[in-house]
Design a protein around this motif. Sequence first.
Motif, PDB file in Angstrom:
ATOM      1  N   VAL A  68      12.195  48.278   3.786  1.00 25.31           N
ATOM      2  CA  VAL A  68      11.131  48.323   2.773  1.00 25.31           C
ATOM      3  C   VAL A  68      11.545  47.513   1.553  1.00 25.31           C
ATOM      4  O   VAL A  68      10.745  46.741   1.000  1.00 25.31           O
ATOM      5  N   ALA A  69      12.798  47.651   1.113  1.00 28.77           N
ATOM      6  CA  ALA A  69      13.274  46.900  -0.049  1.00 28.77           C
ATOM      7  C   ALA A  69      13.236  45.400   0.223  1.00 28.77           C
ATOM      8  O   ALA A  69      12.797  44.617  -0.638  1.00 28.77           O
ATOM      9  N   MET A  70      13.663  44.975   1.405  1.00 25.40           N
ATOM     10  CA  MET A  70      13.626  43.552   1.743  1.00 25.40           C
ATOM     11  C   MET A  70      12.193  43.032   1.814  1.00 25.40           C
ATOM     12  O   MET A  70      11.907  41.905   1.395  1.00 25.40           O
ATOM     13  N   PHE A  71      11.279  43.846   2.323  1.00 26.11           N
ATOM     14  CA  PHE A  71       9.872  43.459   2.375  1.00 26.11           C
ATOM     15  C   PHE A  71       9.324  43.238   0.971  1.00 26.11           C
ATOM     16  O   PHE A  71       8.647  42.234   0.708  1.00 26.11           O
ATOM     17  N   VAL A  72       9.621  44.130   0.054  1.00 25.10           N
ATOM     18  CA  VAL A  72       9.141  44.001  -1.325  1.00 25.10           C
ATOM     19  C   VAL A  72       9.745  42.766  -1.982  1.00 25.10           C
ATOM     20  O   VAL A  72       9.052  42.006  -2.668  1.00 25.10           O
ATOM     21  N   ILE A  73      11.025  42.529  -1.760  1.00 23.65           N
ATOM     22  CA  ILE A  73      11.681  41.347  -2.336  1.00 23.65           C
ATOM     23  C   ILE A  73      11.062  40.067  -1.780  1.00 23.65           C
ATOM     24  O   ILE A  73      10.747  39.134  -2.534  1.00 23.65           O
ATOM     25  N   LEU A  74      10.858  40.015  -0.471  1.00 20.75           N
ATOM     26  CA  LEU A  74      10.268  38.824   0.135  1.00 20.75           C
ATOM     27  C   LEU A  74       8.809  38.639  -0.279  1.00 20.75           C
ATOM     28  O   LEU A  74       8.330  37.508  -0.401  1.00 20.75           O
ATOM     29  N   LEU A  75       8.114  39.736  -0.500  1.00 17.88           N
ATOM     30  CA  LEU A  75       6.733  39.657  -0.962  1.00 17.88           C
ATOM     31  C   LEU A  75       6.670  39.136  -2.396  1.00 17.88           C
ATOM     32  O   LEU A  75       5.776  38.361  -2.745  1.00 17.88           O
ATOM     33  N   ALA A  76       7.628  39.516  -3.236  1.00 16.83           N
ATOM     34  CA  ALA A  76       7.645  39.103  -4.635  1.00 16.83           C
ATOM     35  C   ALA A  76       8.256  37.722  -4.828  1.00 16.83           C
ATOM     36  O   ALA A  76       8.034  37.074  -5.855  1.00 16.83           O
ATOM     37  N   PHE A  77       9.016  37.231  -3.875  1.00 10.52           N
ATOM     38  CA  PHE A  77       9.723  35.962  -4.020  1.00 10.52           C
ATOM     39  C   PHE A  77       8.810  34.782  -4.351  1.00 10.52           C
ATOM     40  O   PHE A  77       9.136  33.989  -5.250  1.00 10.52           O
ATOM     41  N   PRO A  78       7.671  34.579  -3.684  1.00  6.30           N
ATOM     42  CA  PRO A  78       6.806  33.435  -4.050  1.00  6.30           C
ATOM     43  C   PRO A  78       6.301  33.505  -5.492  1.00  6.30           C
ATOM     44  O   PRO A  78       6.195  32.479  -6.169  1.00  6.30           O
ATOM     45  N   PHE A  79       6.022  34.694  -5.999  1.00  4.73           N
ATOM     46  CA  PHE A  79       5.546  34.830  -7.372  1.00  4.73           C
ATOM     47  C   PHE A  79       6.659  34.528  -8.369  1.00  4.73           C
ATOM     48  O   PHE A  79       6.425  33.897  -9.402  1.00  4.73           O
ATOM     49  N   LEU A  80       7.877  34.942  -8.069  1.00  3.92           N
ATOM     50  CA  LEU A  80       9.012  34.656  -8.954  1.00  3.92           C
ATOM     51  C   LEU A  80       9.362  33.178  -8.926  1.00  3.92           C
ATOM     52  O   LEU A  80       9.684  32.600  -9.959  1.00  3.92           O
ATOM     53  N   ALA A  81       9.296  32.551  -7.760  1.00  2.00           N
ATOM     54  CA  ALA A  81       9.606  31.115  -7.654  1.00  2.00           C
ATOM     55  C   ALA A  81       8.562  30.282  -8.370  1.00  2.00           C
ATOM     56  O   ALA A  81       8.893  29.260  -8.989  1.00  2.00           O
ATOM     57  N   ARG A  82       7.303  30.695  -8.340  1.00  2.83           N
ATOM     58  CA  ARG A  82       6.234  29.954  -8.991  1.00  2.83           C
ATOM     59  C   ARG A  82       6.365  30.040 -10.516  1.00  2.83           C
ATOM     60  O   ARG A  82       6.094  29.082 -11.223  1.00  2.83           O
TER      61      ARG A  82
END
Length: 86
Positions: A68-82
């Motif tokens: 679950v933690a990895m899913f949340v991190i991967l889900l948030a990654f595009p927004f943080l990179a942008r």
Amino acid sequence: MLRAVENGFALARSARNGLLTLSDNRGRIIAETATVPGRFVSITGKVNVAHEQTFYTRTGDWFARLCVAMFVILLAFPFLARSRSP
């Protein structure tokens, strides 16, 4: 049978249309028979009722929480990179 192995208990499984089974805490089938529609079917056998500690009962749901933690991190990654792009 997976729950028996996961938690270290023997398991008796009844089925309306299927197999009646007795299994030990390691997943080995002790007794098994098929149900017959319209007839009473039963099985007998000896199982050890002692509870044994397993890896899952000692460590808990750490793998599910990690997923679950990895899913949340991967889900948030595009927004943080942008937001870091100039």
